[in-house]
Design a protein around this motif. Structure first.
Motif, PDB file in Angstrom:
ATOM      1  N   THR A  24       5.696  -1.692   2.027  1.00 22.52           N
ATOM      2  CA  THR A  24       4.554  -0.781   1.942  1.00 22.52           C
ATOM      3  C   THR A  24       3.488  -1.340   1.008  1.00 22.52           C
ATOM      4  N   LEU A  25       3.911  -1.909  -0.114  1.00 21.94           N
ATOM      5  CA  LEU A  25       2.973  -2.537  -1.048  1.00 21.94           C
ATOM      6  C   LEU A  25       2.172  -3.628  -0.344  1.00 21.94           C
ATOM      7  N   ALA A  26       2.857  -4.479   0.420  1.00 20.69           N
ATOM      8  CA  ALA A  26       2.162  -5.533   1.162  1.00 20.69           C
ATOM      9  C   ALA A  26       1.182  -4.930   2.167  1.00 20.69           C
ATOM     10  N   HIS A  27       1.605  -3.858   2.869  1.00 16.36           N
ATOM     11  CA  HIS A  27       0.726  -3.176   3.830  1.00 16.36           C
ATOM     12  C   HIS A  27      -0.570  -2.730   3.144  1.00 16.36           C
ATOM     13  N   VAL A  28      -0.447  -2.162   1.977  1.00 16.73           N
ATOM     14  CA  VAL A  28      -1.607  -1.617   1.260  1.00 16.73           C
ATOM     15  C   VAL A  28      -2.491  -2.736   0.720  1.00 16.73           C
ATOM     16  N   LEU A  29      -1.895  -3.778   0.166  1.00 20.78           N
ATOM     17  CA  LEU A  29      -2.676  -4.830  -0.489  1.00 20.78           C
ATOM     18  C   LEU A  29      -3.334  -5.800   0.486  1.00 20.78           C
ATOM     19  N   ILE A  30      -2.813  -5.948   1.697  1.00 16.97           N
ATOM     20  CA  ILE A  30      -3.398  -6.932   2.625  1.00 16.97           C
ATOM     21  C   ILE A  30      -4.779  -6.495   3.140  1.00 16.97           C
ATOM     22  N   PRO A  31      -5.135  -5.392   3.596  1.00 14.18           N
ATOM     23  CA  PRO A  31      -4.388  -4.247   4.101  1.00 14.18           C
ATOM     24  C   PRO A  31      -4.058  -4.400   5.584  1.00 14.18           C
ATOM     25  N   VAL A  32      -2.925  -3.812   5.972  1.00 10.19           N
ATOM     26  CA  VAL A  32      -2.518  -3.747   7.381  1.00 10.19           C
ATOM     27  C   VAL A  32      -2.599  -2.282   7.782  1.00 10.19           C
ATOM     28  N   PRO A  90      -2.108  -5.681  14.497  1.00  9.18           N
ATOM     29  CA  PRO A  90      -2.278  -6.088  13.096  1.00  9.18           C
ATOM     30  C   PRO A  90      -0.963  -6.037  12.292  1.00  9.18           C
ATOM     31  N   ASP A  91       0.046  -5.315  12.792  1.00  6.79           N
ATOM     32  CA  ASP A  91       1.334  -5.151  12.112  1.00  6.79           C
ATOM     33  C   ASP A  91       2.356  -6.235  12.497  1.00  6.79           C
ATOM     34  N   HIS A  92       2.032  -7.053  13.466  1.00  7.60           N
ATOM     35  CA  HIS A  92       2.930  -8.143  13.894  1.00  7.60           C
ATOM     36  C   HIS A  92       2.927  -9.238  12.833  1.00  7.60           C
ATOM     37  N   ILE A  93       4.094  -9.799  12.539  1.00  2.00           N
ATOM     38  CA  ILE A  93       4.169 -10.780  11.444  1.00  2.00           C
ATOM     39  C   ILE A  93       3.299 -12.014  11.684  1.00  2.00           C
ATOM     40  N   SER A  94       3.019 -12.327  12.944  1.00  5.44           N
ATOM     41  CA  SER A  94       2.175 -13.497  13.226  1.00  5.44           C
ATOM     42  C   SER A  94       0.687 -13.209  13.037  1.00  5.44           C
ATOM     43  N   GLN A  95       0.322 -11.941  12.905  1.00  8.90           N
ATOM     44  CA  GLN A  95      -1.089 -11.558  12.820  1.00  8.90           C
ATOM     45  C   GLN A  95      -1.557 -11.287  11.386  1.00  8.90           C
ATOM     46  N   ILE A  96      -0.684 -11.444  10.438  1.00 10.09           N
ATOM     47  CA  ILE A  96      -1.040 -11.181   9.039  1.00 10.09           C
ATOM     48  C   ILE A  96      -1.907 -12.331   8.536  1.00 10.09           C
ATOM     49  N   PRO A  97      -3.078 -12.020   8.011  1.00 10.07           N
ATOM     50  CA  PRO A  97      -3.974 -13.096   7.564  1.00 10.07           C
ATOM     51  C   PRO A  97      -3.388 -13.844   6.365  1.00 10.07           C
ATOM     52  N   ASP A 100      -2.407 -14.026  -0.515  1.00  2.00           N
ATOM     53  CA  ASP A 100      -1.368 -13.835  -1.523  1.00  2.00           C
ATOM     54  C   ASP A 100      -0.217 -12.963  -1.052  1.00  2.00           C
ATOM     55  N   TRP A 101      -0.463 -12.011  -0.157  1.00  5.81           N
ATOM     56  CA  TRP A 101       0.551 -11.023   0.207  1.00  5.81           C
ATOM     57  C   TRP A 101       1.167 -11.277   1.568  1.00  5.81           C
ATOM     58  N   GLN A 102       0.712 -12.309   2.276  1.00  2.77           N
ATOM     59  CA  GLN A 102       1.236 -12.603   3.611  1.00  2.77           C
ATOM     60  C   GLN A 102       2.744 -12.844   3.586  1.00  2.77           C
ATOM     61  N   LEU A 103       3.212 -13.678   2.670  1.00  3.94           N
ATOM     62  CA  LEU A 103       4.635 -14.007   2.610  1.00  3.94           C
ATOM     63  C   LEU A 103       5.474 -12.769   2.292  1.00  3.94           C
ATOM     64  N   LEU A 104       5.004 -11.934   1.354  1.00  4.38           N
ATOM     65  CA  LEU A 104       5.740 -10.712   1.030  1.00  4.38           C
ATOM     66  C   LEU A 104       5.867  -9.832   2.268  1.00  4.38           C
ATOM     67  N   PHE A 105       4.791  -9.674   3.018  1.00  4.85           N
ATOM     68  CA  PHE A 105       4.821  -8.861   4.231  1.00  4.85           C
ATOM     69  C   PHE A 105       5.840  -9.421   5.218  1.00  4.85           C
ATOM     70  N   GLN A 106       5.771 -10.720   5.480  1.00  2.00           N
ATOM     71  CA  GLN A 106       6.649 -11.330   6.477  1.00  2.00           C
ATOM     72  C   GLN A 106       8.113 -11.297   6.056  1.00  2.00           C
ATOM     73  N   VAL A 107       8.380 -11.610   4.795  1.00  2.00           N
ATOM     74  CA  VAL A 107       9.764 -11.603   4.307  1.00  2.00           C
ATOM     75  C   VAL A 107      10.336 -10.188   4.335  1.00  2.00           C
ATOM     76  N   THR A 108       9.551  -9.223   3.890  1.00  2.00           N
ATOM     77  CA  THR A 108      10.071  -7.851   3.883  1.00  2.00           C
ATOM     78  C   THR A 108      10.222  -7.284   5.290  1.00  2.00           C
ATOM     79  N   ALA A 109       9.404  -7.730   6.233  1.00  2.00           N
ATOM     80  CA  ALA A 109       9.593  -7.305   7.632  1.00  2.00           C
ATOM     81  C   ALA A 109      10.949  -7.791   8.141  1.00  2.00           C
TER      82      ALA A 109
END
Length: 137
Positions: A24-32, A90-97, A100-109
């Protein structure tokens, strides 16, 4: 056995909740972006119901808790697999720009997938064990 079920269920829910908070933190900070209906689903099925299930596992309603754990983790698993790995959005792991927070989003997914799978496994095991205990009693 009931106490062991409660401990395993509690561990599964706590680990899932921690990973969910980091995601959720990654979602907010990216933002997704997420839709209102997705937020309602996530807050209800992925966060609230597992916590309720965890509490119920420690009570005489442990069988209800086991069923709620299984259902919530299965719902979360299906939702997460679809949104993070199947639907191109925008929520797909391949679509995350990149950032700094891309890796956190992908790893936590990915970790959500495994914690939800674990929760399903604990839920199935708990339902079976509690049903068997009820038959014996």
């Amino acid at each position: 056995m009931t106490r062991r079920i409660a401990w395993y269920g509690t561990a599964a829910v706590i680990v899932h909740t921690i990973v969910n908070l980091l995601h959720t933190l990654a979602h907010v900070l990216i933002p997704v972006p997420v839709t209102h209906s997705q937020v309602v689903f996530i807050v209800t099925v992925s966060v609230t119901v597992p916590l309720v299930a965890m509490v119920l596992l420690w009570t005489p309603l442990s069988r209800v808790g086991a069923v709620l754990l299984l259902v919530s983790m299965l719902g979360s698993l299906i939702f997460g697999v679809y949104n993070h790995f199947i639907a191109i959005s925008p929520d797909h792991i391949s679509q995350i720009p990149p950032g700094d927070w891309q890796l956190l989003f992908q790893v936590t997914a990915v970790l959500l997938f495994f914690t939800e799978l674990l929760g399903c496994g604990v839920g199935v095991w708990a339902v079976q064990k509690l049903r068997d205990e009820e038959r014996i009693a």
